[in-house]
Every structure is written in structure tokens, then in C-alpha cells.
Write an enzyme that holds these catalytic residues in place. Structure first.
Site: not given
Length: 162
Positions: A126-130
Site C-alpha cells: 500500500v504505497p504510502c511512500h508515493r
């Protein structure tokens, strides 16, 4: 039933947590908001872990741009809305906290969106780094800014290869 295992990755050891047959956690070493180890259940090899390992390898090799795993979110309804919206951010791109707030239907709640983003229990998948600051700066990543930069660089490099 809650179980966990650990896998090595280019960003360090990752702890995978499953509830029954769904991934409910992916935590990095020394991650902010990492739950206590005893909450991860017994060490076991749930079936979802094999597929998670396979997809993580493909992601880090630059061959996977979207994860397809059964997920089990534990959080408030607002947090879950934010975490689901994170999955719609295209690989290799970024959006701001304000843009994410717009996407979840709460345009004045960028701070609350940031807090929910920081509590994402299933990092990388779940790409919270984006999600970045309003100026495009790298801000607030629970796994550390060095890891955030690494993941974004990996995705941008993988994107350029296609």
C-alpha cells in the site's frame, strides 16, 4: 488467526503479518508506529506469505508495478479510505497530501490524511511512500526518508525501463 514471518529485502528485513489468509501488515525494521512484536501472532508460513514474497521479489526486480494480494486493514473508516486511495496512485508517480485529501473526499483534511498515511500498516504494498509534501519534497515516511527515496528511485527506474 494472526501469524507472521520475516523476509529480506533491499530495504532491510520486512515483517509480514497475516490475519487468516490476508496480509494485514508489512513492517520495516525501526519503523515508526510499528506495533509490538507480540501483536504479530505466532511465527508461521501462512499461504499469503508465499505470494507476498513472490510479488515483493518482482517489485524489487522492477517487474511488478501493482500488487495483487488479499488485504485485511485494521483501522478507522477514515484510515481505511486513505489506505485504499493509496493503492490508486500509479507506480513511479507521486501526489501531495492535499491531492490525496481531495481523492478521499475531504479536501480540508490534508493533515488528517497525513496522519492516516503515517499509520499505514501495509507499507510498500500500500504505497504510502508515493505521497510527498506540497512542494514535492520528501516528507514524513514511517520507514525513514532514505527508504522512501530508495523506493521512489526504484519505481522511477523501473518505469523508465518499460
Amino acid at each position: 488467526m494472526i501469524t507472521h514471518t520475516e523476509v529480506d529485502s533491499p530495504v532491510g528485513t520486512l515483517t509480514l503479518v497475516a490475519v487468516d489468509d490476508a496480509l494485514s501488515g508489512l513492517y520495516m525494521e525501526q519503523q515508526r508506529h510499528r506495533p509490538p512484536q507480540e501483536s504479530f501472532g505466532e511465527r508461521d508460513d501462512a499461504p499469503v506469505f508465499d505470494e507476498t514474497r513472490r510479488q515483493l521479489r518482482a517489485y524489487f526486480d522492477g517487474a511488478l508495478t501493482r500488487f495483487d494480494l488479499p488485504l485485511h486493514f485494521v483501522g478507522t473508516p477514515f484510515q481505511q479510505r486513505v489506505w485504499r486511495a493509496l493503492q490508486d496512485i500509479p507506480h513511479g508517480t507521486t501526489i501531495t497530501y492535499g491531492q490525496l485529501a481531495d481523492r478521499v473526499g475531504s479536501p480540508a483534511a490534508s493533515r488528517a490524511v497525513g496522519l492516516a498515511n503515517g499509520r499505514n500498516p501495509i507499507g510498500i504494498v500500500v504505497p504510502c511512500h508515493r505521497v510527498v509534501g506540497s512542494t514535492g519534497s520528501l516528507t514524513g515516511y514511517g520507514g525513514g526518508l532514505e527508504r522512501k527515496r530508495h523506493l521512489l528511485d526504484l519505481e522511477r527506474g523501473a518505469l523508465a525501463a518499460f
